[in-house]
Each structure stands twice: as structure tokens, then as C-alpha cells.
Write a protein that holds these residues in place. Sequence first.
Motif, PDB file in Angstrom:
ATOM      1  N   VAL A 507       0.827  -1.207   0.000  1.00  0.00           N
ATOM      2  CA  VAL A 507       0.000   0.000   0.000  1.00  0.00           C
ATOM      3  C   VAL A 507       0.861   1.256   0.000  1.00  0.00           C
ATOM      4  CG1 VAL A 507      -1.762   1.289   1.253  1.00  0.00           C
ATOM      5  CG2 VAL A 507      -1.884  -1.209   1.143  1.00  0.00           C
ATOM      6  N   ARG A 508       1.895   1.291   0.816  1.00  0.00           N
ATOM      7  CA  ARG A 508       2.719   2.496   0.927  1.00  0.00           C
ATOM      8  C   ARG A 508       3.579   2.733  -0.307  1.00  0.00           C
ATOM      9  NH1 ARG A 508       4.742   2.801   7.252  1.00  0.00           N
ATOM     10  NH2 ARG A 508       2.681   2.514   8.203  1.00  0.00           N
ATOM     11  N   GLU A 509       3.665   1.744  -1.188  1.00  0.00           N
ATOM     12  CA  GLU A 509       4.428   1.910  -2.418  1.00  0.00           C
ATOM     13  C   GLU A 509       3.517   1.943  -3.640  1.00  0.00           C
ATOM     14  OE1 GLU A 509       7.665  -0.777  -2.733  1.00  0.00           O
ATOM     15  OE2 GLU A 509       8.528  -0.233  -0.808  1.00  0.00           O
ATOM     16  N   GLY A 510       2.217   2.113  -3.397  1.00  0.00           N
ATOM     17  CA  GLY A 510       1.283   2.283  -4.499  1.00  0.00           C
ATOM     18  C   GLY A 510       0.711   1.008  -5.066  1.00  0.00           C
ATOM     19  N   TYR A 511       0.868  -0.131  -4.367  1.00  0.00           N
ATOM     20  CA  TYR A 511       0.345  -1.399  -4.862  1.00  0.00           C
ATOM     21  C   TYR A 511      -0.802  -1.868  -3.969  1.00  0.00           C
ATOM     22  CZ  TYR A 511       4.807  -1.403  -7.337  1.00  0.00           C
ATOM     23  OH  TYR A 511       5.867  -1.057  -8.111  1.00  0.00           O
ATOM     24  N   ASP A 512      -1.809  -2.456  -4.573  1.00  0.00           N
ATOM     25  CA  ASP A 512      -2.961  -2.967  -3.848  1.00  0.00           C
ATOM     26  C   ASP A 512      -2.730  -4.439  -3.529  1.00  0.00           C
ATOM     27  OD1 ASP A 512      -5.373  -3.738  -2.827  1.00  0.00           O
ATOM     28  OD2 ASP A 512      -6.588  -2.843  -4.418  1.00  0.00           O
ATOM     29  N   PRO A 513      -2.591  -4.809  -2.246  1.00  0.00           N
ATOM     30  CA  PRO A 513      -2.317  -6.219  -1.918  1.00  0.00           C
ATOM     31  C   PRO A 513      -3.460  -7.150  -2.299  1.00  0.00           C
ATOM     32  CG  PRO A 513      -2.823  -4.972   0.072  1.00  0.00           C
ATOM     33  CD  PRO A 513      -2.684  -3.975  -1.043  1.00  0.00           C
ATOM     34  N   ARG A 514      -4.660  -6.611  -2.503  1.00  0.00           N
ATOM     35  CA  ARG A 514      -5.814  -7.458  -2.834  1.00  0.00           C
ATOM     36  C   ARG A 514      -5.680  -8.114  -4.202  1.00  0.00           C
ATOM     37  NH1 ARG A 514     -10.491  -3.165  -1.733  1.00  0.00           N
ATOM     38  NH2 ARG A 514      -8.974  -1.987  -2.992  1.00  0.00           N
TER      39      ARG A 514
END
Length: 759
Positions: A507-514
Motif C-alpha cells: 500500500v505504501r508503495e502504491g500497490y494494492d495487496p488485494r
Amino acid sequence: MASPAGARPSAPPSGAWRVWIDTGGTFTDCLAIDPSGAVHRAKVLSTSALRGRAVEVVDSHRFRVEAPWRVGPDFFSGCTLCWLGASGDFTPLVRFDPERNEIELASPHALPELGGLTATFEIRSPEEAPVLAARLVTGTAMDSQLPPMQMRLATTHGTNALLERKGARVALFITGGFADLLEIATQQRADLFALQVRKPHPLHETTVEVSGRLGADGRVLAPLDLEAVERAARGCVARGIRSAAVALMHGYRDSRSERQVGEVLRDAGFRHVSLSGEIAPRIGLLARAQTAVVDAYLAPMVGGYLDRVAAGGVTALHVMTSAGGLLERSAFRAKDALLSGPAGGVVGAVESAARSGVDELIAFDMGGTSTDVSRYAGRLEYSFEHAVGDATVVAPALRIETVAAGGGSICDTDGLALRVGPDSAGANPGPACYGAGGPLTLTDVNLLLGRLRPERFGIPIVVAAAEQALDRVLGRLAARESREEVLQGFLRIANERMAEAIRRISVREGYDPRSSTLLAFGGAGGQHASAVADLLGMQRVLVPRDAGLLSALGLGSAVIERFAEQQVLLPLDERLELPRRLGELEAKARADVAAQGVPESAVTLRRRIAGVRLLGQDAALQIELSGENVAVDEVDTAFRRAYREIYGYPAPPRGLEVDSLRVVAAGGIESGETAPSETPARPLTRAGSNEQGRAFFDGGCQVVPLFQRSELSEGQAFRGPALVLEAHSSTVVEPGWHAVLDRAGALVLWRPDATRVPG
């Protein structure tokens, strides 16, 4: 998806064992393939110990035991034994009778009352844990030579020594006027709001200022005073300091000055000398000096450890680096191994994901001491400067986020709030249920909640000891809560801490873990995976076969790998001559791999990476370069695309600068099939699909099904809550989750509203 490890290595010489070992803070995991191709598994304590339980006293010298290991009568020659939870020394062990399961001691010994906490014993080997594990899988007695063997080793030995401050005495030789550089450091405070600031104590014991100076362009501004260096060096040696770090201003431009100082130090009696310009050839005196000090601090200990492992009879020893590649023992440096074990886990996770058709994943490695998480979306992500404890190291490493939450994390209270970690019970004494007087840990919490089965452990478990440890915690807690509420509170705290580590790399690097699959492994990964996925909104979890030994399995997928890098610091334009610079680096990287014994025809180029930044900025983005003739426009476009993805807005219309260039080359070494999936692990005891147990879920005790993983067949599906048991780990399927075994033998967990149906 192709494995990132490169081409498959060839098979080893006939008659040689292939042994892959990962030594963690608590356990040492071993996977081995014998000359016939059969697979063997072992798990020992990293204190080089095995544990068992006495079940019957025969006489004053002998007793019968209950233990998972199967060894010959002379296996324990030279070992010692002590009773856990009892005061007393280790007693020499004479003989083990495998037919009667009897142990004979060298002298009469006070045997414990059976059924008490002291009925558990520990057998300690005089050799290092990897050698003990190798002896177990090969059935080689302690007084016999190991068979021909190729060993691949990942270890946290250096990391633990650094964190525990148990390295060598080091002298730092640095340019005059910079003696206090490492104490001043960046002047950043570890805790911004702390009223009492405690500065970390430097790793080096003494500092010697070296007269002489290079300019920023590499020209000599003042000559070295080597006579003064020699006098200071002999004084350090006389005080017993035999390890040195050398860091001179602008040493990355021209390392000749550092090499001259190094020669003087060796002639004066220093046994190990780390030159900053050689091990970290880039701008930044502080980071280079810190890296050299770390290497000098750890080299004697790590080197001695590897020498002792090799001395056990290992034919060829390759060590995993923090970047996920292998190096021969002779080329290995201590600063390259601080993330050695976690890197093996990442390589194993990517290999396992490929077998299950997963190409975007978050690796979730929960062991006994910590949890390591990393993200993979088609290629491995590197970090070229990372912190371990109080030290900063300039060395390539896989991007791994670590949180102090593992099975051995201590669960305690200050009377008001519950606390999980960061302290760990480690291998000795270990969790309370190990019966060695340890504190309450996450392992005990899972055990008392019914999420772990005591009969499935590879070592004896004392449930009563875990209950007593919980009673001590409850006695200090002011709130009147039930035992189960407190235990589930500890679980929620641990799960949230691990979920936050995943947010930091996604999340903090702009990626959605979902959009990713959570691939869980390590001895404790499967116990927490679906609960952590719930906190992140993830709908798919993959638990591969041999999840408890996956870091060792990753060693089988690794290849020899070398980095060649160059500090550039020039504007991005045609005058940079990118193809020429990259060609020179490629030639060097290929030559370094070939020097490790890999045929030149087997060496491949894996990656070309440019560190690019806006003019006037300090931080650079790592841009992947494709093809040999890289155009400037392509680099500019790739940088601006990456900038927008990471920061969420376009890069300002300014010029760009190339900070550095790196080329990664790799080559296969003799190994063989990397996934011993054709031979399933033998369960400690059988558990049919109709077996049930009691466990706490959703705030209450429930009767849940127990599945033995080796008895599940492809396509067999069930829903949670449930427990899936295997020899070296277990998986908790939380309520609301479904599970199925896929074609690769991996356990797939998913939410029923998942957009992708598992196959």
C-alpha cells in the motif's frame, strides 16, 4: 511463468548427496536428495540440539525414550544430554539402542520422575547445526565421515551476531578529521519524541585517523603516511584487535590508497581487513565506512562458522547471499549474508508459486523468531542499501520487510496492555511448551487455543508448562478477562503487526495487496495466513508443500549470481554512452560468475538496472533496462512512468541524472531437480479426514475437522474452520474460508466471493 532462478542446473556427480539447509534463529531446516533420488527431511534446533522424552526408566544408566528421529546405535557418539527444567550439567551419552529406543549414559544420573516437566531431555551435538542436520538425513554417526555432499547453506548466523553485538573487536582506519563520523552518523533520532536519547554504541572498538587525502576526482591531494599507519596498527594488534575496516575519502574513485593501507595492516598482524572501496564502491563515506565495519565485525565469526560446517566433511559448500544467489565459500563475504535465510525463502516462494500458476504474490515467511514479507510481480525487487539493527550496509539484497513476530515471540503484559514481541524466546529456552522454562509465546498461544496439536510437533511438547506460563501473565493483568479472551488478544496483536509489514511493501508503495496471492510458509506461516489476509482484504492464500521447509527448498532453485556495478553521477544524455558502460559491466559480471567454476557457455545475463533520479535529488529509482542498445529516450520514459506509479503524480519537467548502473549475471551449478514433490513428507502420526478436535474460533470453542495433509488428494475441498496438519507445520483455515489441494500439491485457501476460482 519461468522461474527467476534461470536455467535448470545439471545433476551432480554419481554418489553425491545434495543437501539444502536454512539455519534460522530457532530451527535449522534441511532438505536432502540422496544419490538414488529419494528425498529426506530434518528439522533440528539451531543450538545444534535434538529433544525427546523419557517414557520408562530401565536402570541408573539407561532409559527408554519417545523421539521422532531414527538413527543408528553409534549416532550420538561424543554428544551430551541434560534434562530440561532441571538443574544439572550435560552428561556424556554412550549409546542409543534403536531397537529398544534406549539411551545409555556414561555415569549414573538422577533420572526424572516420568510425567513431570523434567521428563524432556536435550541431546547437544558438538558440531554446528547444519552438520547435525546433514548427519540426520544421511544417517552418519558423529564419529564417521559424511558421504560426498554438495551443501547449499542459508544462515542468520551473521545477523544474530550483529543484533546481539557478539562480533569481533574492530579497528577503523579512516581519513584524518573523520574519526567521529560513525558516531555522528546522519544525526537522525531513532525515536523522535524520546526524552532520553540513547545513541547506539559503535561496532568498532577504536579509530585510527589516516593522514593523506584524495580529491573528489581521484587525484592525490596529500600523500599517505604509511609509517604512522603501521605504528598504529601494531599497537592495535598488541591489544588483541585483529580485524580492521579501512574507509578513506573518495575511495570509491580510486581504491589504491585503501589497498596500500590494507597491505600495511596485514603485514602488522591483522587477520581480516575490509576495504570500503572494494566491498561498497559508491559515493558516500558514511555508508561505505559502516559497511566496512560491519564486514570486519562479522567476518571472523561467520568465516569460522562456515569453516566448521565445511570441516564436517562437506565436499562443496555454497552460501546464499542476501540477493538470493549463491557464492562459493571462498568468495563469500559476511556483509552479503545478513538476509541470507529470508532470501532463500523468497526464491522458494517464487518457485512454488510458479508451480501453482501464481504470478503475483506476497511472500509471508513466519518462523520462530520473526516474520519476513516481500512482494513479487514477475521479477525480484532489490534494495542496494539496507539497515540491520543499528547498522547500514551497502550490498545488494532482496527487498524484504521484517517484523519481530514469530512463533517464539514473547507474549506478556505491563498490567494494562498486552504485548507481543519484539523479544523472542529463541531456540533456548524456547516457548514455554518446550519444557525448558521458557516464557509464554505465540506458539503457546496457538497451542492453548487448539490451533496446534501437541502430537504433531517434531519435539516433545508440555502443555502444562504453557498453561503455567499463561497463569503467570494473567496474574499480572489488571483486567478481568477470560483465558481465551487474553489468548485471542495476543493473536490479534500479532496478526495486525504482520499485516502492517505487508502494507509497508504494498500500500505504501502504491500497490494494492488485494490483487496478489498471499503465499504463506515457515513453521508458523500457515497458522496466521488467512487471518492476516482478512485484515488486508486479500481473498487468496497459497500454502505450498513443505511450507515449513521452504527456505531450504529455495536453495535448490538458486544459482550462482554476481553483481557488477558502477557509480556514474552523470546527466542522462547521449554523451553517457550507456551501451558501452553496460557492455563493460556485463563482461565483468560474466567473468565473476565464470570464476566460480561455471562454464562460460552456462552464464546468462539476468538484469540490467539503472539508478535514475531528477537533477538535484538524492534518491534514485531503480529502472529496469532491456536490450543491449538502450536508448536515452527509453530510460527517460521508463523513469517517468515509474515515478507516476510510485508517487501518484507526474515527475516535474526537469533533467535526469544516472546515479549508478548495475548488471546481474548468473549461472547454474550442479544441483538437479529443485522440487522434491514426488515424495511427500511422512506424517508423525496419521489423522484421517474424520478426526476432529476442539479449537477456539470467533470467540468460542468449536469442534473442527483435522486433516492430515499427506492424505488429501488433488481437488479435495473443504471449508473452515479446520486444521490441516503436517510434519513441520500446520495450516489454520479460518471461518469463512474454503480450501482445496491443487495439482502442485499446494493448499489453496480462498474466500467464496473471490473473483478468481482456484484451480
